[in-house]
Design an enzyme around this catalytic site. Sequence first.
Site: not given
Length: 270
Positions: A39, A67, A105, A128, A132
């Site tokens: 969109d 992410a 996560t 990572y 996060k």
Amino acid sequence: MASLRILVTGSTGFLGPHVLAAIAAAGHVPLATGRRGTDAAADLLAGGMVAAVVQALQPDLVVNLAALAKLQDCEREPELADRTNAWLPERFAERFGARLLHVSTDLVFDGASAPYAVSSPVAPCSVYGASKARGEERVRAHGGRVVRLPLLFGPDAHGRGATASLRASLQRRAPASLFTNEYRTPLHAADAARALVELVVDPAGPALVHLPGPERVSRWELARRFASAHGLDAALLLPTECQDPLRPRDVSLVSTWQANRSLAAMLADS
């Protein structure tokens, strides 16, 4: 409940289509943003783009799936990992507060003290996981809410996710190496998506939630059970011991939330 406009960032990833479908099934209006075919096709990391997308789509709520999730990509590009996994969700949290549900996560944990509850301290092993964890902290500082997901699996036309990628390998008759000593609480993406929609429409809900799958299993055991459920050749599955310091050995999650399907039922639907 009145129909709500719910924006899903990172909507073209593995989980995104499941979340969009769950939003529509719940009678709400799904709004998608990603780099293409959505969109509002946009690079949300570009300056001013978050504000532009919000202005264009006028969402009531946001589910942030965007992410940089591959461990090695994050190790190579730590600044991009931080901007994607921490800076970007903070921009949405500033605008939406508790109306933002940010997806994190199980890899914010180091695997040394499983199982992990929402009260367990984070101790990431990788860039990572660290990015996060920073994203979680920044989102919650602005009143946003965080959901930690485990390893996800389920059908996917592009071969993404734990079982779809495995199916693609086995159908090519390609051997697949699976870790015998890496434990997770895997969850079907459709079950995760339904839970995310239930959570996002309740801004007064808990600030931090775990969504564990119904069993703690190794990647090897998950693969064997998937192959058995679908008549795939388990002889192509090669048991391997993980030695990678970036990958925690056991990040199984516990929660008051419970999946309403068994792991066997989820695997049959993968």
